[in-house]
Design a protein around this motif. Structure first.
Motif, short mmCIF file in Angstrom:
data_model
loop_
_atom_site.label_atom_id
_atom_site.label_comp_id
_atom_site.label_asym_id
_atom_site.label_seq_id
_atom_site.Cartn_x
_atom_site.Cartn_y
_atom_site.Cartn_z
N VAL A 69 82.16 7.22 47.94
CA VAL A 69 81.60 8.57 47.89
C VAL A 69 80.94 8.79 46.53
CG1 VAL A 69 82.10 11.04 48.00
CG2 VAL A 69 83.36 9.44 49.47
N GLU A 70 79.71 9.23 46.55
CA GLU A 70 78.96 9.50 45.32
C GLU A 70 78.22 10.82 45.46
OE1 GLU A 70 75.78 6.76 44.66
OE2 GLU A 70 74.83 7.17 46.57
N GLY A 71 77.52 11.23 44.41
CA GLY A 71 76.65 12.38 44.51
C GLY A 71 75.48 12.06 45.43
N ASN A 72 75.05 13.05 46.22
CA ASN A 72 73.98 12.73 47.17
C ASN A 72 72.66 12.48 46.45
OD1 ASN A 72 73.15 15.37 46.61
ND2 ASN A 72 73.74 16.17 48.60
N ARG A 73 71.92 11.56 47.01
CA ARG A 73 70.61 11.19 46.49
C ARG A 73 69.56 11.48 47.56
NH1 ARG A 73 71.00 5.03 44.93
NH2 ARG A 73 73.14 4.89 45.69
N ASP A 74 68.32 11.54 47.15
CA ASP A 74 67.22 11.70 48.09
C ASP A 74 67.23 10.49 49.03
OD1 ASP A 74 64.90 11.95 49.50
OD2 ASP A 74 63.58 12.04 47.75
N ARG A 75 67.50 10.76 50.30
CA ARG A 75 67.63 9.65 51.25
C ARG A 75 66.34 8.86 51.40
NH1 ARG A 75 71.36 13.15 55.38
NH2 ARG A 75 70.02 14.78 54.54
N THR A 76 65.20 9.51 51.16
CA THR A 76 63.93 8.79 51.30
C THR A 76 63.73 7.79 50.17
OG1 THR A 76 62.69 10.49 50.07
CG2 THR A 76 62.91 10.78 52.46
N SER A 77 64.54 7.91 49.10
CA SER A 77 64.39 6.99 47.98
C SER A 77 65.23 5.72 48.15
CB SER A 77 64.79 7.68 46.67
OG SER A 77 66.20 7.91 46.64
N ILE A 78 66.00 5.63 49.24
CA ILE A 78 66.87 4.48 49.47
C ILE A 78 66.39 3.78 50.74
CG2 ILE A 78 69.25 3.68 49.59
CD1 ILE A 78 70.13 6.51 48.76
N SER A 110 67.96 -1.81 51.89
CA SER A 110 68.73 -1.99 50.65
C SER A 110 70.14 -1.43 50.74
CB SER A 110 68.00 -1.32 49.48
OG SER A 110 68.10 0.10 49.57
N TYR A 111 70.53 -0.92 51.91
CA TYR A 111 71.83 -0.26 52.03
C TYR A 111 72.99 -1.16 51.64
CZ TYR A 111 70.26 4.07 54.35
OH TYR A 111 69.70 5.29 54.62
N ALA A 112 72.98 -2.39 52.09
CA ALA A 112 74.09 -3.30 51.74
C ALA A 112 74.13 -3.54 50.24
CB ALA A 112 73.95 -4.61 52.51
N ASP A 113 72.97 -3.75 49.63
CA ASP A 113 72.93 -3.98 48.18
C ASP A 113 73.45 -2.77 47.42
OD1 ASP A 113 71.81 -6.46 48.63
OD2 ASP A 113 69.74 -5.75 48.37
N GLU A 114 73.07 -1.56 47.86
CA GLU A 114 73.50 -0.35 47.17
C GLU A 114 75.01 -0.15 47.28
OE1 GLU A 114 71.87 2.25 45.32
OE2 GLU A 114 70.54 0.53 45.11
N MET A 115 75.55 -0.31 48.50
CA MET A 115 76.99 -0.12 48.65
C MET A 115 77.76 -1.20 47.92
SD MET A 115 79.36 0.42 52.03
CE MET A 115 81.12 0.82 51.76
N ARG A 116 77.26 -2.44 47.98
CA ARG A 116 77.95 -3.53 47.30
C ARG A 116 77.96 -3.30 45.79
NH1 ARG A 116 75.37 -7.17 49.60
NH2 ARG A 116 73.88 -7.65 47.94
N GLU A 169 87.49 -8.64 48.03
CA GLU A 169 87.49 -9.29 49.33
C GLU A 169 86.68 -8.48 50.34
OE1 GLU A 169 90.73 -11.04 52.58
OE2 GLU A 169 91.41 -10.33 50.61
N ILE A 170 86.80 -7.15 50.26
CA ILE A 170 86.02 -6.29 51.16
C ILE A 170 84.53 -6.38 50.83
CG2 ILE A 170 85.59 -3.90 51.85
CD1 ILE A 170 88.62 -3.38 51.25
N THR A 171 84.22 -6.31 49.54
CA THR A 171 82.83 -6.27 49.09
C THR A 171 82.07 -7.53 49.51
OG1 THR A 171 83.47 -4.90 47.21
CG2 THR A 171 81.35 -6.00 47.07
N ALA A 172 82.76 -8.64 49.58
CA ALA A 172 82.11 -9.90 49.96
C ALA A 172 81.49 -9.83 51.35
CB ALA A 172 83.11 -11.04 49.88
N HIS A 173 81.97 -8.90 52.17
CA HIS A 173 81.47 -8.78 53.54
C HIS A 173 80.39 -7.70 53.69
CE1 HIS A 173 84.45 -11.54 55.25
NE2 HIS A 173 85.33 -10.99 54.43
N ILE A 174 80.03 -7.03 52.60
CA ILE A 174 78.98 -6.01 52.68
C ILE A 174 77.64 -6.71 52.47
CG2 ILE A 174 78.17 -3.79 51.81
CD1 ILE A 174 80.95 -3.30 50.67
N THR A 175 77.12 -7.28 53.54
CA THR A 175 75.92 -8.10 53.44
C THR A 175 74.80 -7.66 54.39
OG1 THR A 175 76.88 -9.66 55.04
CG2 THR A 175 77.22 -10.14 52.69
N ASP A 176 75.15 -7.00 55.47
CA ASP A 176 74.16 -6.64 56.49
C ASP A 176 73.81 -5.16 56.37
OD1 ASP A 176 72.62 -6.13 58.70
OD2 ASP A 176 74.01 -7.00 60.16
N PRO A 177 72.58 -4.84 55.93
CA PRO A 177 72.24 -3.41 55.75
C PRO A 177 72.29 -2.62 57.04
CG PRO A 177 70.29 -4.82 55.56
CD PRO A 177 71.48 -5.73 55.56
N ALA A 178 72.13 -3.28 58.17
CA ALA A 178 72.17 -2.56 59.45
C ALA A 178 73.56 -2.07 59.78
CB ALA A 178 71.66 -3.47 60.57
#
Length: 376
Positions: free
Chosen positions: A223-232, A236-242, A254-263
């Motif tokens: 959970v973070e502060g909301n950002r302009d969704r059009t800027s993400i 890149s979703y997997a990269d941002e969450m990872r 161990e969890i983060t290693a599986h955050i690879t698929d942005p879909a």
């Protein structure tokens, strides 16, 4: 109860599916329409169901399947960002002592269980269908559907979610508003040591947490502060969450290693809304997220929606007169329970956004959950 009475349910999520099953059990004729062709069968990563939600699922007759499909637990852990466990609290069993405090589930699995229950109930289901016109009089509602067909119903139940077009069509002007926070969610394999929800407050995000959803899976969230969704860009979703999750220790690497698929990563703003005064206009009545929504800081969104459906179904099947007085009783019974949850959910996030360090979050959560132990 006149079994000839007919009901249209708009929306096939938790609230719509629940009210459909309960009304069919009472012998009413129910049509359910859902705008999505896939009936939301693959939407979402995971869901946290607390005891008051489990109580409704048991009433639906699906508790055995939920129990077998999910992961039950009775505690929540608070950790430091490095993964060190600071405190483990026993959760209140809001559904009664014979149900777990919490069950984590894969959201598509819960939806499938509810879909199967709707099908088994004998309700008529139309997917990829919407109501394009609602014309009502004192006795019922004439509905024109997106495929050009039309029908008349004694009652229309709007369970079409946060962006409810039915809510707007009947002149209710409230809309969801952002709280200032946003959440990244992903499903991942469950590390063997994860047997409850753990929450880390602080670090680069407001909250980093996870919840087991089966013997082999969990869902994780940041959970973070909301950002302009059009800027993400979605790619890149997997990269941002990872990137955010990589700052946390314990089971997080161990969890983060599986955050690879942005879909498979979902990014959503927290929103809140509470329709005041009444949840109906004539023979059209709102349930669930169409009437109220809150950020998931108390994990009560689905529970409150299913409780709405349970209470409304009770009132409809126990009372011969479907009139303004009945629908106002439904509102008054629910608003006294829903408002404190919405307000508490928003308050917890506001304290974090404002950096209030001496806020008594456990006390607020305790008061709210104690209230929810009572029958709705």
């Amino acid at each position: 109860m006149d079994e000839a009475r007919t009901v249209l349910v708009i929306g096939g999520g938790a609230a719509g599916n629940t009210v459909t099953v309960l009304l069919r059990r009472a012998g009413l004729s129910v049509d359910l329409i859902e705008a999505r062709d896939d009936w939301n069968a693959t939407a979402g990563s995971g869901i946290t169901l607390q005891g008051n939600a489990l109580r409704v699922l048991r009433e639906l007759g699906v508790w055995d399947r939920v129990e077998a499909s999910g992961f039950g637990f009775d505690a929540v852990g608070i950790t430091a960002p490095d993964g060190s466990v600071l405190h483990v609290a026993e959760d209140l069993r809001t559904g009664g002592d014979d149900l777990p405090a919490t069950v984590g589930m894969q959201r598509p699995r819960l939806q499938q269980i509810l879909m199967d229950a709707v099908r088994a109930s004998g309700a008529r289901v139309r997917l990829g269908s919407t109501a394009t016109s609602l014309e009502q009089d004192a006795d019922g509602v004439n509905v024109l559907f997106s495929d050009g067909t039309e029908n008349r119903y004694d009652l229309v139940i709007a369970a079409d979610g946060l962006g409810s077009t039915t809510r707007a069509a009947v002149g209710i002007t409230e809309k969801p508003e952002p709280t200032g926070m946003a959440i990244w969610r992903v499903a991942a394999p469950r590390p063997a040591g994860v047997t409850r929800t753990d929450l880390a407050y602080g670090g680069p995000s407001y909250i980093a947490g996870y919840c087991p959803t089966s013997d082999t899976t969990l869902y994780a969230y940041v959970v973070e502060g909301n950002r302009d969704r059009t800027s993400i860009p979605p790619e890149s979703y997997a990269d941002e969450m990872r990137r955010l999750a990589s700052a946390y220790g314990g089971f997080w690497p161990e969890i983060t290693a599986h955050i690879t698929d942005p879909a498979k990563v979902n990014y959503t703003w927290f929103e809140h809304m509470l329709v005041e005064g009444s949840w109906h206009r004539g023979r059209i009545v709102l349930v669930g997220d169409a009437a109220h929504c809150c950020p998931p800081t108390l994990a009560q969104g689905a529970a409150l929606s299913m409780e709405d459906a349970w209470v409304l179904a009770q009132l409809l099947t126990e009372n011969p007169s479907w009139d303004d007085a009945l629908f106002q009783r439904y509102y008054e019974r629910r608003i006294a329970r829903v408002r404190p949850v919405v307000e508490a959910s928003v308050q917890i996030g506001r304290w974090q956004l404002d950096g209030v360090r001496d806020a008594d979050v456990p006390a607020l959560m305790g008061r709210t959950m104690t209230m929810l132990k009572e029958l709705p």
